[in-house]
Design a protein around this motif. Structure first.
Motif, PDB file in Angstrom:
ATOM      1  N   THR A  82       0.750  -1.289   0.074  1.00 24.09           N
ATOM      2  CA  THR A  82       0.043   0.036   0.079  1.00 24.09           C
ATOM      3  C   THR A  82       0.908   1.360  -0.122  1.00 24.09           C
ATOM      4  O   THR A  82       0.676   2.230  -0.979  1.00 24.09           O
ATOM      5  CB  THR A  82      -0.761   0.128   1.351  1.00 24.09           C
ATOM      6  N   ASN A  86       1.103   3.904  -2.892  1.00 20.68           N
ATOM      7  CA  ASN A  86       0.800   5.272  -2.740  1.00 20.68           C
ATOM      8  C   ASN A  86       2.133   6.347  -3.002  1.00 20.68           C
ATOM      9  O   ASN A  86       1.567   7.487  -3.451  1.00 20.68           O
ATOM     10  CB  ASN A  86       0.550   5.402  -1.304  1.00 20.68           C
ATOM     11  N   SER A 108      -9.219  -2.757  -1.857  1.00 21.04           N
ATOM     12  CA  SER A 108     -10.166  -1.621  -1.589  1.00 21.04           C
ATOM     13  C   SER A 108      -9.214  -0.522  -1.305  1.00 21.04           C
ATOM     14  O   SER A 108      -9.297   0.836  -1.268  1.00 21.04           O
ATOM     15  CB  SER A 108     -10.931  -2.050  -0.495  1.00 21.04           C
ATOM     16  N   ALA A 109      -8.018  -0.715  -0.560  1.00 23.32           N
ATOM     17  CA  ALA A 109      -7.119   0.352   0.040  1.00 23.32           C
ATOM     18  C   ALA A 109      -6.446   1.117  -1.394  1.00 23.32           C
ATOM     19  O   ALA A 109      -6.518   2.662  -1.248  1.00 23.32           O
ATOM     20  CB  ALA A 109      -5.919  -0.112   0.872  1.00 23.32           C
ATOM     21  N   GLU A 111      -8.078   1.350  -4.419  1.00 21.90           N
ATOM     22  CA  GLU A 111      -9.239   1.938  -4.773  1.00 21.90           C
ATOM     23  C   GLU A 111      -9.254   3.450  -4.075  1.00 21.90           C
ATOM     24  O   GLU A 111      -9.458   4.425  -4.627  1.00 21.90           O
ATOM     25  CB  GLU A 111     -10.581   1.455  -4.640  1.00 21.90           C
ATOM     26  N   LYS A 112      -9.156   3.220  -2.777  1.00 16.91           N
ATOM     27  CA  LYS A 112      -9.425   4.790  -2.117  1.00 16.91           C
ATOM     28  C   LYS A 112      -8.127   5.562  -2.331  1.00 16.91           C
ATOM     29  O   LYS A 112      -8.139   6.759  -2.505  1.00 16.91           O
ATOM     30  CB  LYS A 112      -9.347   4.338  -0.504  1.00 16.91           C
ATOM     31  N   THR A 113      -7.156   4.835  -2.616  1.00 17.88           N
ATOM     32  CA  THR A 113      -5.771   5.914  -3.072  1.00 17.88           C
ATOM     33  C   THR A 113      -5.898   6.595  -4.388  1.00 17.88           C
ATOM     34  O   THR A 113      -5.862   7.791  -4.153  1.00 17.88           O
ATOM     35  CB  THR A 113      -4.630   4.793  -3.032  1.00 17.88           C
ATOM     36  N   ALA A 115      -8.766   7.176  -5.501  1.00 16.38           N
ATOM     37  CA  ALA A 115      -9.945   8.088  -5.389  1.00 16.38           C
ATOM     38  C   ALA A 115      -9.552   9.295  -4.683  1.00 16.38           C
ATOM     39  O   ALA A 115      -9.879  10.429  -4.907  1.00 16.38           O
ATOM     40  CB  ALA A 115     -10.854   7.565  -4.250  1.00 16.38           C
ATOM     41  N   TYR A 116      -8.511   9.102  -3.570  1.00 18.46           N
ATOM     42  CA  TYR A 116      -7.989  10.441  -3.028  1.00 18.46           C
ATOM     43  C   TYR A 116      -7.162  11.126  -3.886  1.00 18.46           C
ATOM     44  O   TYR A 116      -7.290  12.400  -4.031  1.00 18.46           O
ATOM     45  CB  TYR A 116      -6.948   9.917  -1.896  1.00 18.46           C
TER      46      TYR A 116
END
Ligand SMILES: Cc1ncc(COP(=O)(O)O)c(C=O)c1O
Length: 401
Positions: A82, A86, A108-109, A111-113, A115-116
């Motif tokens: 992750t 990132n 999911s982590a 996907e969130k990255t 999205a951020y």
């Protein structure tokens, strides 16, 4: 398949542990190496971290580079995939109108990255629906290529997917992206030690993988690889002693004697490098135990278990066998309350395995590692048959070696 390797692991004997995929498990001798480094560090922290660290990191970096088909200069240690991904996602110069192309099988982590990143840059995530069941490399490549536009700047793919345990055949999508000058960013959280890797051969731009899953190192050991000419683009997530404002070209030395790519990302405040330092010990453990044969036996057991469950449920597999991860299978189960099944497996049977809903599929994701045995997968099948009313014998409560 026997479980005579189980004695080399620290796992609880009262638990049927069939979830190596989530966080791995570390063999005893590797864990002892790790603790030896930690004790050495504490015996003289200034000498260990202040004077010796660059030298100490050379063997693990070289061993890891070789394991991945590249050289030590191109891999930097990070605490997990992750973090590695990132670094890439937050360094790429994206802007409004740009597109990040990805699939509906991502973790999911991450996907969130992305999205951020889209919030900060105005870029957009475009999600390709991968044709399922996964039976054709051509259908996969075509779906990805169909998603590429003039605005696509990044192709982000898992190499082995988390919810569906598929090995995505990423070679051709990477080649197509390269032709279109699209950066390729690959999530290899599950690949090192699970499938053979040759990162330069993949011709990928950025790749992050975990050592603490299938290479079986202690937690907190992972890497980020970047194509040499692109290393200069990356910025650490934390600015610290290793940062160099300018002059980051390959061949230039950073403040700690490595390349700026390595110094900037690895030298961040005070950190315990012991998990990274244990990498050569994990590779030696594999060699000592003929891990290629162990993996073949694990793959056979994973596939046989999935086939037997399929016979009980009547549900077809999610993919052709060649696209399933060798030691991890996403096994379809009938419609159910997955949280309740997961809870019952743990509370009544002490079986550790993820059970979840992904899209329209109900899945039990089986991992088989060298410490597992056929009586354990038999026990899982009996427990699932009982909990899901599949009409087999009730599971007997028992322990497995
Ligand atoms: C596909 C995928 N990517 C990324 C990760 C994150 O790994 P970590 O928590 O070690 O960063 C996982 C974890 O299981 C994963 O399955």
């Amino acid at each position: 398949m026997s479980s005579n390797l189980a004695k080399h692991f620290l796992l609880r004997e009262d638990v049927t542990f069939l979830n190596h995929g989530s966080f791995g498990a570390c063999p005893r001798p590797v864990f002892e190496t790790y603790q030896r480094f930690q004790r050495e560090l504490e015996s003289e922290p200034v000498d260990f971290l202040g004077r010796r660290l660059t030298e100490l990191m050379k063997p693990p970096r070289e061993a890891l580079g070789m394991f991945l088909g590249t050289t030590a200069d191109n891999v930097v240690g990070v605490v997990n995939a992750t973090s590695g991904l990132n670094i890439v996602a937050q360094s790429l110069p994206l802007q409004e109108g740009d597109e990040i192309l990805t699939t509906d099988h991502e973790y999911s982590a991450l996907e969130k990255t992305w999205a951020y990143v889209t919030r900060r840059t105005g870029a957009k995530v475009v999600v390709v629906t991968v044709p399922m069941p996964f039976v054709s490399e051509v259908a996969f490549t075509d779906a990805i290529v169909a998603g590429m536009t003039d605005r696509t700047k990044v192709l982000f793919l898992s190499h082995i997917t988390s919810p569906t345990a598929l090995v995505f055949p990423i070679e051709r999508p990477i080649a197509e992206a390269r032709k279109r000058r699209i950066w390729t960013v690959i999530d290899g959280a599950h690949t090192p030690g699970h499938i053979p890797l040759d990162l330069p051969g993949l011709d990928v731009d950025f790749y992050s993988g975990n050592c603490h899953k299938w290479m079986m190192t202690p937690k907190g050991s992972a890497f980020l690889y970047a194509r040499p000419e692109l290393q200069v683009m990356l910025n650490p997530l934390v600015i610290s002693h290793g940062w160099t404002a300018d002059n980051k070209e390959p061949g230039v030395q950073g403040p700690f004697g490595n390349s700026p790519f390595i110094d900037e990302i690895e030298m961040q405040g005070t950190r315990d490098p012991s998990a990274m330092l244990a990498i050569p010990s994990a590779i030696a453990f594999r060699d000592e135990h003929d891990w290629a044969s162990v993996q073949r036996a694990c793959t056979a057991l994973a596939q046989e278990t999935a086939r037997r469950l399929g016979e009980l449920t009547g549900l077809p597999p999610l993919s052709a066998p060649e696209f399933s991860a060798p030691q991890m299978v996403a096994m379809p189960i009938p419609e159910c309350d997955p949280q309740e099944i997961h809870k019952q497996l743990w509370e009544r049977f002490k079986i550790e395995i993820p059970v979840f809903k992904w899209q329209d599929h109900y899945i039990a994701r089986l991992s088989v590692q060298g410490y597992n045995s056929k009586p354990q997968t038999d026990y899982l099948l009996e427990a699932l048959a009982e909990l899901l009313n599949l009409g087999a014998e009730p599971a007997r409560k028992r322990q497995h070696g």
